[in-house]
Design a protein around this motif. Structure first.
Motif, PDB file in Angstrom:
ATOM      1  N   LEU A   1      35.580  39.912  39.774  1.00 59.89           N
ATOM      2  CA  LEU A   1      35.172  39.868  41.180  1.00 59.89           C
ATOM      3  C   LEU A   1      36.298  40.385  42.080  1.00 59.89           C
ATOM      4  N   ILE A   2      37.532  40.085  41.708  1.00 62.68           N
ATOM      5  CA  ILE A   2      38.681  40.602  42.465  1.00 62.68           C
ATOM      6  C   ILE A   2      38.695  42.130  42.418  1.00 62.68           C
ATOM      7  N   LYS A   3      38.470  42.700  41.241  1.00 59.00           N
ATOM      8  CA  LYS A   3      38.444  44.163  41.110  1.00 59.00           C
ATOM      9  C   LYS A   3      37.415  44.770  42.061  1.00 59.00           C
ATOM     10  N   ARG A   4      36.250  44.163  42.105  1.00 57.81           N
ATOM     11  CA  ARG A   4      35.177  44.697  42.948  1.00 57.81           C
ATOM     12  C   ARG A   4      35.494  44.533  44.431  1.00 57.81           C
ATOM     13  N   ALA A   5      36.080  43.399  44.762  1.00 61.15           N
ATOM     14  CA  ALA A   5      36.382  43.128  46.168  1.00 61.15           C
ATOM     15  C   ALA A   5      37.484  44.033  46.704  1.00 61.15           C
ATOM     16  N   GLN A   6      38.331  44.531  45.815  1.00 58.42           N
ATOM     17  CA  GLN A   6      39.396  45.442  46.237  1.00 58.42           C
ATOM     18  C   GLN A   6      38.843  46.769  46.744  1.00 58.42           C
ATOM     19  N   ILE A   7      37.645  47.126  46.286  1.00 60.92           N
ATOM     20  CA  ILE A   7      37.052  48.400  46.713  1.00 60.92           C
ATOM     21  C   ILE A   7      35.829  48.201  47.611  1.00 60.92           C
ATOM     22  N   ASP A   8      35.448  46.955  47.839  1.00 60.03           N
ATOM     23  CA  ASP A   8      34.287  46.687  48.691  1.00 60.03           C
ATOM     24  C   ASP A   8      34.594  45.509  49.615  1.00 60.03           C
ATOM     25  N   PRO A   9      34.916  45.788  50.874  1.00 57.81           N
ATOM     26  CA  PRO A   9      35.310  44.714  51.802  1.00 57.81           C
ATOM     27  C   PRO A   9      34.184  43.778  52.198  1.00 57.81           C
ATOM     28  N   LYS A  10      32.959  44.104  51.816  1.00 60.43           N
ATOM     29  CA  LYS A  10      31.833  43.240  52.184  1.00 60.43           C
ATOM     30  C   LYS A  10      31.640  42.077  51.213  1.00 60.43           C
ATOM     31  N   ILE A  11      32.333  42.106  50.087  1.00 61.97           N
ATOM     32  CA  ILE A  11      32.176  41.040  49.096  1.00 61.97           C
ATOM     33  C   ILE A  11      32.892  39.779  49.560  1.00 61.97           C
ATOM     34  N   VAL A  12      32.158  38.662  49.583  1.00 66.58           N
ATOM     35  CA  VAL A  12      32.724  37.343  49.887  1.00 66.58           C
ATOM     36  C   VAL A  12      32.279  36.388  48.792  1.00 66.58           C
ATOM     37  N   ALA A  13      33.029  35.303  48.626  1.00 65.88           N
ATOM     38  CA  ALA A  13      32.725  34.349  47.557  1.00 65.88           C
ATOM     39  C   ALA A  13      32.634  32.940  48.113  1.00 65.88           C
ATOM     40  N   VAL A  14      31.667  32.190  47.602  1.00 70.28           N
ATOM     41  CA  VAL A  14      31.417  30.832  48.071  1.00 70.28           C
ATOM     42  C   VAL A  14      31.307  29.907  46.866  1.00 70.28           C
TER      43      VAL A  14
ATOM     44  N   SER B   1      38.586  26.138  41.153  1.00 66.43           N
ATOM     45  CA  SER B   1      39.222  26.414  39.864  1.00 66.43           C
ATOM     46  C   SER B   1      38.196  26.415  38.737  1.00 66.43           C
ATOM     47  N   GLY B   2      37.210  25.536  38.810  1.00 68.84           N
ATOM     48  CA  GLY B   2      36.195  25.465  37.773  1.00 68.84           C
ATOM     49  C   GLY B   2      35.348  26.717  37.678  1.00 68.84           C
ATOM     50  N   THR B   3      35.198  27.436  38.788  1.00 75.48           N
ATOM     51  CA  THR B   3      34.388  28.651  38.796  1.00 75.48           C
ATOM     52  C   THR B   3      35.225  29.925  38.755  1.00 75.48           C
ATOM     53  N   GLY B   4      36.540  29.802  38.785  1.00 76.76           N
ATOM     54  CA  GLY B   4      37.399  30.981  38.788  1.00 76.76           C
ATOM     55  C   GLY B   4      37.662  31.539  40.162  1.00 76.76           C
ATOM     56  N   LEU B   5      37.102  30.920  41.196  1.00 74.46           N
ATOM     57  CA  LEU B   5      37.311  31.438  42.551  1.00 74.46           C
ATOM     58  C   LEU B   5      38.673  31.063  43.120  1.00 74.46           C
ATOM     59  N   ASP B   6      39.437  30.238  42.404  1.00 70.58           N
ATOM     60  CA  ASP B   6      40.809  30.009  42.848  1.00 70.58           C
ATOM     61  C   ASP B   6      41.596  31.317  42.775  1.00 70.58           C
ATOM     62  N   LEU B   7      41.341  32.125  41.753  1.00 72.88           N
ATOM     63  CA  LEU B   7      41.992  33.426  41.629  1.00 72.88           C
ATOM     64  C   LEU B   7      41.559  34.349  42.766  1.00 72.88           C
ATOM     65  N   PHE B   8      40.263  34.373  43.027  1.00 70.42           N
ATOM     66  CA  PHE B   8      39.742  35.198  44.116  1.00 70.42           C
ATOM     67  C   PHE B   8      40.314  34.737  45.461  1.00 70.42           C
ATOM     68  N   GLY B   9      40.425  33.422  45.615  1.00 69.22           N
ATOM     69  CA  GLY B   9      40.951  32.882  46.864  1.00 69.22           C
ATOM     70  C   GLY B   9      42.399  33.248  47.105  1.00 69.22           C
ATOM     71  N   GLN B  10      43.189  33.342  46.044  1.00 68.93           N
ATOM     72  CA  GLN B  10      44.578  33.763  46.191  1.00 68.93           C
ATOM     73  C   GLN B  10      44.662  35.219  46.630  1.00 68.93           C
ATOM     74  N   ALA B  11      43.739  36.037  46.117  1.00 70.61           N
ATOM     75  CA  ALA B  11      43.743  37.457  46.465  1.00 70.61           C
ATOM     76  C   ALA B  11      43.103  37.714  47.827  1.00 70.61           C
ATOM     77  N   PHE B  12      42.061  36.943  48.143  1.00 68.97           N
ATOM     78  CA  PHE B  12      41.315  37.168  49.385  1.00 68.97           C
ATOM     79  C   PHE B  12      41.031  35.834  50.079  1.00 68.97           C
ATOM     80  N   PRO B  13      42.044  35.196  50.630  1.00 65.84           N
ATOM     81  CA  PRO B  13      41.824  33.877  51.241  1.00 65.84           C
ATOM     82  C   PRO B  13      40.829  33.890  52.396  1.00 65.84           C
ATOM     83  N   ASP B  14      40.758  35.004  53.119  1.00 67.45           N
ATOM     84  CA  ASP B  14      39.848  35.067  54.266  1.00 67.45           C
ATOM     85  C   ASP B  14      38.414  35.385  53.859  1.00 67.45           C
ATOM     86  N   ARG B  15      38.206  35.686  52.573  1.00 72.16           N
ATOM     87  CA  ARG B  15      36.863  36.023  52.092  1.00 72.16           C
ATOM     88  C   ARG B  15      36.374  35.007  51.070  1.00 72.16           C
TER      89      ARG B  15
END
Length: 635
Positions: free
Chosen positions: A328-341, A347-361
């Motif tokens: 998801l991080i790879k995709r979000a790096q090239i598509d600014p419209k991607i957000v995660a909820v 941490s259980g869903t892996g979005l802790d990694l995404f949150g570190q890369a894109f805290p505002d998304r």
């Protein structure tokens, strides 16, 4: 084994009700040591249980359980409770096959009046017990213990809003504040004030004041009521709960038995309205490795008691959860419209990694799955690309919103359903058994299941390209199978499966990660002279009808395999074959799915063996369909 002379005398809570405060303090320390030692052997939820040791001791000392009802929200903090309620001799079987559940469970003990493993249900259940008590003319007391994290769910407030109307008798909610620190205690003054407002003298004076004020004109009555509530609320933070009709007591130190016991006794005596006792605790209390850990050792595998070091097995493949977060991080790096909820599981869903890369998304909405889904729907309606990452078992709680707010409006929300299939030690409450059926029933839904980590990467890419309808992809707990993942996976053609192995006699059509077992089954069949085709469906909706009809036409038998409940993928395939008349010529078909029971906890391997979804079961189903005998050859 820890030295536990007092605990050795406690078989049930009745054995500790005569203890004085020094003995209760010693008992608490022994229960804490026993909890640490037991979880070091079994693994499980550690930090939450350590945080409520003193509270558990105090509640069982003050209340006459099991006649008095004690309900633990979620239940992952219930290990000390189990130790004190006649299950100490089995505590080292926690979360093991045939052993104690990691959560409260009605069939396990009379001290578990209500089973729980999903958050925020305790107050509703407790209110039900209180109403039943009132209807039947009993006078027992009812207590719900709920964490501040669980108070982020609307269900808790729905129950509190209904409490005053639903019961006229005693009801206590203990708010265990161990993270958000809604209103942390301020030394001895806080404990003094909590004791004061819960005591009979203060409540008597309060009633007397009310009786005087009620003779005043209505504006003065309202003003006096507000003044008294806000005066206490300024000190204790309880104004909000008072507005819901609760008598608020707190905050108090949940580890200080000198204050906790008498305050609980005072609060238990309040019967004219529901009472909320605000207790502040420290997750992981009394065990240094837990206290110093960022997650307070919320969930652990087996560990060394002295060092706290966990015995985590080394894997050659990444977990599916990590693959999801990384892709998801790879995709979000090239598509600014991607957000995660996510709903309180970054941490259980892996979005802790995404949150570190894109805290505002990245949005963690708390334990509020219904809100999470509709929140995503709103963002999708306004042009963003929301990915809603919620465990399969928890997404059940937001199903109305999936139907009404997403599917009916054809909004492109992407549902990442982790923990699909069986989940081992967490048992039936956390198993992702039903999502194929409940998501596949929705018109317009695109539903995928990953057979390995590379397929998961491709399905993430696929979902992000779908912009006119909802989509979902499911993947299991645990590690992948070790296949290479492309640097940037290409999306799949919608509704197209793939042939993985060509054969002639029988076709095995797998959905999800039973593909590896299906390939092993083909090897077993080959050793018996039976040639098998193995196909990966990829999509449960829309089905690859061309592939399915080809398998039906070119093989004597068809076996479907899935990690989901009956009424899912196999049922979809059967219906499609029936509609196309593909069953008329005598095709032999078997659908392998999870058994029609709620499976108890065990190792994942044993669970799938019990479910009949391992290679030998697939091979046996094929031979049964073919009517083959041992050693028979079918080319």
């Amino acid at each position: 084994m820890p030295d536990t002379p007092l605990l050795d005398k406690v078989n049930t809570p009745a054995d500790m009700r005569g203890f004085d405060l020094p003995q209760l303090k010693q008992l608490a320390q022994e229960v804490r040591a026993e909890t640490i030692d037991a979880v070091s052997v079994t693994g499980g939820h550690l930090g939450a249980g350590l945080g409520v040791v003193e509270l558990t001791v105090a509640l069982h000392h003050v209340f006459q359980t099991p006649d008095d009802i004690l309900i633990w929200d979620v239940g992952h903090q219930c290990y000390p409770h189990k130790i004190l309620t006649g299950r100490r001799d089995r505590i080292r079987t926690l979360r093991q096959g045939g052993g104690l559940s990691g959560f409260t469970k009605r069939s396990e003990s009379e001290y578990d009046p209500f089973g729980a493993a999903h958050a925020s249900t305790s107050i509703s259940a407790a209110l039900g017990f209180a109403a039943a008590r009132d209807q039947q003319g009993r006078t027992n007391r009812v207590v719900a213990v709920i964490g501040d994290g669980s108070m982020s769910a609307g269900m808790a407030y729905e129950a509190m809003n209904n409490a005053v109307e639903a019961t006229s008798g005693q009801l206590m909610v203990v708010l265990n504040d161990n993270d958000m620190s809604i209103a942390p205690p301020v030394g001895g003054m806080s404990a003094y004030l909590a004791g004061l407002v819960s005591g009979g003298a203060y409540r008597g004076m309060r009633k007397f004041g009310k009786s005087i004020v009620e003779h005043l004109p209505r504006p003065f009555v309202k003003a006096a009521k507000k003044a008294e509530e806000y005066a206490r609320g300024m000190v204790t933070g309880g104004t909000f709960f008072e507005e819901l009709g609760f008598y608020y007591v707190g905050p108090i130190d949940g580890h200080d038995l000198d204050n906790l016991v008498p305050i609980l006794k005072n609060a238990a005596a309040i019967t004219d309205k529901p009472v909320l006792v605000h207790v502040v605790t420290q997750k992981g209390k009394g065990y240094a490795p837990a206290e110093s850990s960022a997650d307070k050792l919320h969930a652990v595998v087996k560990f060394d008691v002295v060092s706290g070091k966990q015995s985590k097995p080394v894997s050659n493949a990444p977990s599916y959860t990590k693959v999801f977060g990384t892709e998801l991080i790879k995709r979000a790096q090239i598509d600014p419209k991607i957000v995660a909820v996510t709903a309180a599981m970054p941490s259980g869903t892996g979005l802790d990694l995404f949150g570190q890369a894109f805290p505002d998304r990245t949005f963690d909405v708390g334990i509020a799955e219904q809100h999470a889904v509709t929140f995503c729907a709103g963002m999708a309606a306004d042009g963003l690309k929301p990915v809603c990452a919620i465990y399969s078992t928890f997404l059940q709680r937001g199903y109305d919103q999936v139907v009404h707010d997403v599917a009916i409006q054809s909004l492109p929300v992407r549902f990442a359903m982790d923990r699909a299939g069986l989940v081992g030690a967490d048992g039936s409450t956390h198993a992702g058994s039903f999502d194929v059926g409940y998501m596949g029933a929705l018109p317009g839904m695109i539903l995928m299941a990953a057979a390995d980590e590379a397929e998961l990467a491709a399905m993430i890419a696929t979902s992000l390209e779908i912009d006119d309808r909802p989509s979902a992809f499911r993947y299991p707990r645990g590690d992948g199978v070790g296949v290479d993942i492309p640097e940037l996976a290409a999306p799949l053609e919608i509704g197209r499966g793939r042939i993985v192995r060509e054969g002639t006699a029988v076709a095995i059509l797998s959905l999800g990660t039973r593909l590896q077992e299906s390939l092993k089954a083909a090897d077993l069949l080959a050793a018996r002279g039976i040639s098998a085709t193995v196909a990966d469906a990829r999509f449960a909706k829309p089905l690859d009808l061309e592939l399915i009809l080809r398998l039906a036409r070119e093989h004597e038998a068809l076996i479907t395999v899935e990690e989901g409940a009956m009424g899912g993928f196999g049922a979809f395939v059967l219906q499609a074959l029936a509609e196309k008349g593909a069953l008329d010529a005598g095709l032999k078909i078997r659908t392998l799915h999870l058994p029609d029971v709620f499976q108890d906890q065990d190792s994942p391997a044993r669970q799938y063996d019990q479910a009949g979804l391992n290679a030998e079961h697939v091979a046996a189903a094929a031979m049964s369909a073919l009517g083959a005998t041992k050693g028979a050859a079918r080319a």
